[in-house]
Design an enzyme around this catalytic site. Structure first.
Site, PDB file in Angstrom:
ATOM      1  N   GLU A 270      -0.777  -8.530   5.192  1.00 41.32           N
ATOM      2  CA  GLU A 270      -0.575  -8.638   6.650  1.00 41.32           C
ATOM      3  C   GLU A 270      -1.897  -8.617   7.411  1.00 41.32           C
ATOM      4  O   GLU A 270      -1.936  -8.982   8.578  1.00 41.32           O
ATOM      5  CB  GLU A 270       0.366  -7.519   7.135  1.00 41.32           C
ATOM      6  CG  GLU A 270      -0.268  -6.146   7.328  1.00 41.32           C
ATOM      7  CD  GLU A 270      -0.464  -5.374   6.031  1.00 41.32           C
ATOM      8  OE1 GLU A 270      -0.435  -6.002   4.954  1.00 41.32           O
ATOM      9  OE2 GLU A 270      -0.682  -4.143   6.099  1.00 41.32           O
TER      10      GLU A 270
ATOM     11  N   HIS B  59      -3.473  -5.722   1.303  1.00 45.01           N
ATOM     12  CA  HIS B  59      -2.727  -5.858   2.561  1.00 45.01           C
ATOM     13  C   HIS B  59      -2.628  -7.315   3.013  1.00 45.01           C
ATOM     14  O   HIS B  59      -3.478  -7.771   3.782  1.00 45.01           O
ATOM     15  CB  HIS B  59      -3.430  -5.057   3.662  1.00 45.01           C
ATOM     16  CG  HIS B  59      -3.282  -3.587   3.512  1.00 45.01           C
ATOM     17  ND1 HIS B  59      -2.304  -2.869   4.156  1.00 45.01           N
ATOM     18  CD2 HIS B  59      -3.980  -2.684   2.777  1.00 45.01           C
ATOM     19  CE1 HIS B  59      -2.409  -1.583   3.841  1.00 45.01           C
ATOM     20  NE2 HIS B  59      -3.419  -1.452   3.005  1.00 45.01           N
TER      21      HIS B  59
ATOM     22  N   CYS C 213       0.832  -1.201   0.000  1.00 41.97           N
ATOM     23  CA  CYS C 213       0.000   0.000   0.000  1.00 41.97           C
ATOM     24  C   CYS C 213       0.874   1.263   0.000  1.00 41.97           C
ATOM     25  O   CYS C 213       1.500   1.567  -0.993  1.00 41.97           O
ATOM     26  CB  CYS C 213      -0.969  -0.052   1.189  1.00 41.97           C
ATOM     27  SG  CYS C 213      -2.302   1.145   1.074  1.00 41.97           S
TER      28      CYS C 213
END
Lengths: 79, 232
Positions: free
Chosen positions: B198, B196, B88
């Site tokens: 994560e 994302h 990002c």
């Protein structure tokens, strides 16, 4: 010396901000088209001559103030 | 030894801790590195530039963060074939730094978009996608305002020919050119993506698909010798 940098979305690059502004202006009854939204950066620059200032500001544009993939810029120097 | 991953923390990063958490959950020795540090920690095996709003996204997303002191070390690390992943805002920073091709522009809708999206893995022979199958669909959240990847047509053609488009949206959410969600550099050791991973390493949180990407990265770190970082 006082420098003004005008940064614009390049010709042909989609500019959703410009489109939104244009739509709003039209809703207000203004007959406008091809609105584009850019950015103005004003600052003092130390230089011996307008030419030197211009060169320095040009370098600033290439390094930071504009992204050449999507933006064009114009430099004005006064003083 | 656990794969050592440096997660760079810029002023305004906000996914830095999640990245460390996710990488640790997958077996990494992950730690935060402050943006003002001049060097990466010894024996860094990979660098992650996390999501967020570094320097308030002023001027253009990533434009100011690319000049943070640690970025010199990250650039040297990448030049020595070190693995670098930008997520990002991290992707935006890598593009502004010239470590990845293209640029991220405001979403076509001008809306901030925050939801799960499906992305297609275009290649699995990279350090970032080795645990995937080519064509595999991953469900990973996006949350961004400036996520529309763009590059001039001639550059896109080159990237296609060299296989540098690594991820594509199944249903383009943001107006990205050719639905591009993630790209790599020419050497293949730097990748950036808007989704994302994560935030998607535990099915309890909706999807575990992000682990395919992060675990691929950790596999790659384990397989290659660590890059000496103090050569400057």
């Amino acid at each position: 010396m006082r420098a003004t940098v005008l940064v614009r979305p390049k010709e042909g690059i989609l500019d959703p901000q410009g489109q939104a502004v244009e739509q709003s202006l039209r809703k207000l009854g203004f007959a406008v088209g091809h609105a584009r939204v850019g950015r103005v950066v004003d600052f003092e620059v130390e230089a011996e001559s307008a030419e030197e200032a211009r060169e320095r500001v040009d370098e600033m544009c290439r390094q930071l103030l504009a992204n050449p993939l999507i933006e064009s810029y114009e430099v004005e120097v006064q003083g | 030894m656990k794969p050592r991953v440096a997660v760079i923390q810029f002023p305004g990063s906000n996914d830095d801790r999640d990245a460390v958490w996710a990488l640790k959950a997958l077996g990494a020795d992950a730690s935060l590195v402050w943006h003002a540090e001049p060097e990466l920690p010894d024996e860094t095996g990979a660098v992650v530039l996390p999501g967020g709003f570094s320097y308030g996204d002023y001027l253009r997303c990533g434009a100011i963060a690319r000049f943070a002191p640690i970025m010199d070390a990250v650039t040297r690390f990448a030049a020595e074939n070190g693995l670098v992943l930008g997520i990002c805002n991290g992707f935006q920073i890598l593009c502004e730094a010239g470590l990845l091709p293209g640029v991220l522009r405001p979403n076509a809708s001008l809306s901030f978009i925050c939801r799960d999206v499906a992305v297609r893995v275009e290649r699995s022979d990279t350090p970032f996608t080795s645990r995937c199958e080519p064509g595999q669909k991953l469900v990973i959240p996006i949350k961004h305002h400036d996520g529309a990847w763009f590059a001039p047509p001639d550059l896109v053609e080159e990237l296609e020919a060299r296989g540098q488009i690594l991820l594509r949206y199944e249903d383009n959410p943001n107006g990205a050119l050719d639905s591009v969600a993630g790209v790599g550099n020419e050497a293949g050791n730097v990748m950036g993506l808007m989704p994302h991973p994560e935030h998607a390493v535990d099915p309890l949180l909706g999807s575990g698909d992000g682990a395919f990407l992060l675990a691929s990265l950790l596999d790659a770190v384990a397989e290659r010798p660590s890059v000496p970082v103090a050569l400057a």
